[in-house]
Enzyme design. Structure first.
Site, PDB file in Angstrom:
ATOM      1  N   LYS A  80      -2.929 -60.699 -11.754  1.00 39.30           N
ATOM      2  CA  LYS A  80      -2.179 -60.939 -10.523  1.00 39.30           C
ATOM      3  C   LYS A  80      -1.604 -62.354 -10.476  1.00 39.30           C
ATOM      4  O   LYS A  80      -2.229 -63.308 -10.939  1.00 39.30           O
ATOM      5  CB  LYS A  80      -3.087 -60.740  -9.303  1.00 39.30           C
ATOM      6  CG  LYS A  80      -3.599 -59.316  -9.129  1.00 39.30           C
ATOM      7  CD  LYS A  80      -4.468 -59.217  -7.877  1.00 39.30           C
ATOM      8  CE  LYS A  80      -5.076 -57.823  -7.724  1.00 39.30           C
ATOM      9  NZ  LYS A  80      -4.065 -56.796  -7.421  1.00 39.30           N
ATOM     10  N   GLY A 213      -8.216 -49.647  -0.726  1.00 39.89           N
ATOM     11  CA  GLY A 213      -9.236 -48.918   0.018  1.00 39.89           C
ATOM     12  C   GLY A 213      -9.772 -47.679  -0.659  1.00 39.89           C
ATOM     13  O   GLY A 213     -10.603 -46.970  -0.087  1.00 39.89           O
ATOM     14  N   GLY A 234     -10.045 -51.104  -6.653  1.00 40.89           N
ATOM     15  CA  GLY A 234     -10.436 -52.504  -6.698  1.00 40.89           C
ATOM     16  C   GLY A 234     -11.920 -52.699  -6.504  1.00 40.89           C
ATOM     17  O   GLY A 234     -12.729 -52.562  -7.419  1.00 40.89           O
TER      18      GLY A 234
END
Length: 291
Positions: A80, A213, A234
């Protein structure tokens, strides 16, 4: 980036379709993800749940840590960068990262402009809450889109909302007459050629994954049901009681999302799921970053 390179990057991302991309913070976690069947891993120093809990400014991960994960696995490695942070993206390209995620999970470096991804050879992944955001990121050079969801919560509601919104807007665009697409492109604030592509083909010009989520096999199956072409997971795996078993179950659920009998078996005895945060308990809405 040449037109041929842009097409190659989109095709590379297409090869991930039907797969699961997992956040990992160590080479050991990366190996667990690879053994579980992940199609790629996202290397970062802190998973979104820890970023949310710690607060403060979150930045690109240490390149040495990323290199350790690259050396540990043979599947693609993503990392990222902050929204708009050109230098971070150049650093990741220099260490031969496979994909760059210009991510709202990290603190934005620019509150107006995203990175011009057409200036890079490495493919970019970007988040979107709706069709307008998705097509703007694609116009900037993104080779892959994912829903933003709300990272680090274990609550899938926003990923569901974003995927439903995007697909509803795609259906609405498809239903228009040809001469109405110009006005639709103007309202979406996107280039006409991208709006016309969606109108003609009924889908985005790049692969569209679900993220934010996803914490259980059922969550992954739900997102595939709603039209996702793959899933990012994640905090849901390595914040759970049995990461290896949960990771493998989510991979199988994503590939077999229509098989309810298998989903029932995959959901058994996975250990404790991550402790989530309900939508109305969230203080920082990461999905609002970078529209």
């Amino acid at each position: 980036m040449t037109q041929n390179r842009a097409e190659l990057n989109r095709n590379l991302a297409q090869m991930l379709k039907g797969g699961v991309i997992m956040d990992v913070t160590t080479p050991e976690q990366a190996k667990i993800a690879q053994d579980a069947g992940a199609c790629a891993v996202m290397a970062l120093e802190r998973i979104p749940a820890d970023i949310r809990a710690a607060g403060g400014v979150s930045r690109m991960s240490d390149p040495a840590m990323i290199k350790g994960i690259q050396e540990a696995v043979s599947i693609p490695v993503m990392a990222k960068v902050r929204i708009g942070h050109i230098a971070e993206a150049r650093i990741l390209q220099a260490i031969d990262i496979d994909y760059i995620d210009e991510s709202e999970v990290l603190s934005p470096a620019d509150d107006v402009y995203h990175i011009d991804k057409n200036q890079f050879d490495v493919p970019f992944v970007c988040g979107a809450k709706n069709l307008g955001e998705a097509l703007r990121r694609i116009a900037e050079g993104a080779a892959m889109i994912r829903t933003k969801g709300e990272p680090g919560t274990g609550d899938v509601i926003q990923a569901v909302r974003h995927m439903r919104t995007m697909n509803k807007q795609i259906r609405e665009l498809v239903a228009l007459r040809d001469d109405e697409v110009y006005e639709a492109a103007k309202q979406l604030a996107v280039p006409y050629d991208l709006a016309k592509y969606v109108h003609d083909n009924g889908r985005l010009p790049v692969v569209n994954f679900a993220a934010g989520g996803v914490a259980t096999p059922a969550d992954a199956a739900l997102m595939m049901e709603l039209g996702a072409e793959g899933v990012f997971v994640g905090s849901g795996i390595f914040k759970s009681g049995d990461p290896a078993k949960r990771a493998a179950a989510i991979v199988k659920a994503t590939a077999n999302w229509q098989d309810a009998d298998l989903l029932a078996k995959l959901s058994e005895n996975l250990g404790e799921a991550m402790v989530g945060i309900n939508e109305d308990e969230i203080q920082t809405i990461m999905a609002a970053r970078g529209e």
